[in-house]
Design a protein around this motif. Structure first.
Motif, PDB file in Angstrom:
ATOM      1  N   GLN A  10      12.452  69.245  37.363  1.00  0.00           N
ATOM      2  CA  GLN A  10      13.223  68.016  37.471  1.00  0.00           C
ATOM      3  C   GLN A  10      14.677  68.156  37.016  1.00  0.00           C
ATOM      4  O   GLN A  10      15.562  67.535  37.590  1.00  0.00           O
ATOM      5  N   LYS A 120      22.863  61.622  35.917  1.00  0.00           N
ATOM      6  CA  LYS A 120      21.927  61.037  36.890  1.00  0.00           C
ATOM      7  C   LYS A 120      20.544  61.677  36.802  1.00  0.00           C
ATOM      8  O   LYS A 120      19.526  60.985  36.744  1.00  0.00           O
ATOM      9  N   VAL A 121      20.490  62.993  36.765  1.00  0.00           N
ATOM     10  CA  VAL A 121      19.218  63.707  36.729  1.00  0.00           C
ATOM     11  C   VAL A 121      18.506  63.487  35.390  1.00  0.00           C
ATOM     12  O   VAL A 121      17.303  63.229  35.353  1.00  0.00           O
ATOM     13  N   CYS A 123      18.931  60.959  33.248  1.00  0.00           N
ATOM     14  CA  CYS A 123      18.533  59.557  33.140  1.00  0.00           C
ATOM     15  C   CYS A 123      17.287  59.267  33.968  1.00  0.00           C
ATOM     16  O   CYS A 123      16.391  58.538  33.530  1.00  0.00           O
ATOM     17  N   ARG A 124      17.215  59.852  35.135  1.00  0.00           N
ATOM     18  CA  ARG A 124      16.047  59.648  36.007  1.00  0.00           C
ATOM     19  C   ARG A 124      14.769  60.144  35.330  1.00  0.00           C
ATOM     20  O   ARG A 124      13.748  59.458  35.345  1.00  0.00           O
ATOM     21  N   LEU A 125      14.833  61.329  34.700  1.00  0.00           N
ATOM     22  CA  LEU A 125      13.655  61.845  34.009  1.00  0.00           C
ATOM     23  C   LEU A 125      13.331  60.990  32.790  1.00  0.00           C
ATOM     24  O   LEU A 125      12.170  60.681  32.529  1.00  0.00           O
ATOM     25  N   ASP A 127      13.879  57.810  32.394  1.00  0.00           N
ATOM     26  CA  ASP A 127      13.278  56.563  32.858  1.00  0.00           C
ATOM     27  C   ASP A 127      11.805  56.774  33.247  1.00  0.00           C
ATOM     28  O   ASP A 127      10.950  55.946  32.937  1.00  0.00           O
ATOM     29  N   TYR A 128      11.530  57.898  33.894  1.00  0.00           N
ATOM     30  CA  TYR A 128      10.142  58.210  34.254  1.00  0.00           C
ATOM     31  C   TYR A 128       9.276  58.368  33.001  1.00  0.00           C
ATOM     32  O   TYR A 128       8.175  57.819  32.921  1.00  0.00           O
TER      33      TYR A 128
END
Length: 134
Positions: A10, A120-121, A123-125, A127-128
């Motif tokens: 990720q 971005k990358v 934050c995405r992880l 949030d998951y």
């Protein structure tokens, strides 16, 4: 659960990060990869800054490398750092850390990459992991 899969697939796979990791709130590394790996006391300091428990932004180090404070947001649970005064473009880093419930997702990009890609990358992880209870 293998935390390393999250770091490799990720965070590192998009190809822009030179380092990434997931760290517990105690500063311990759950998984990591790359050339810049923060020590537990460095992670704890970043967490304290993000949470507003520390207001001295001087002398921030990650993996023993000095970074300049850019900003943080306790509401969003994020800190942004850079190292623009480096001897070469390969040593110019931008870094970000995002706090989840039980961990911090941390990423570093080098050279001419922009903070947005790292943020971005990561934050995405984060949030998951937050949605999964971590």
């Amino acid at each position: 659960m293998s935390w390393q899969v999250y770091v490799t697939d990720q965070l590192m796979t998009p190809g822009e990060m030179v380092s990434a990791g997931i760290y517990g709130m105690d500063g311990g590394e759950w998984a990591g990869e790359g050339c810049i790996r923060p020590a537990p006391h460095e992670v704890i300091r970043l967490i304290n800054i993000i949470q507003g428990k520390e207001s001295d932004f001087n002398g921030i180090k990650v993996g023993g490398i000095s970074f300049l404070y850019v900003s943080h947001d306790p509401q969003e649970g994020v800190i942004l750092l850079n190292r623009i005064n480096a001897p070469s473009d390969k040593e110019k880093y931008v870094a970000c850390g995002y706090i989840s419930k039980m961990c911090v997702v941390f990423g570093v990009v080098a050279g001419n990459y922009k903070m947005g890609n790292c943020s971005k990358v990561s934050c995405r992880l984060r949030d998951y992991l937050k949605q999964a209870g971590y």
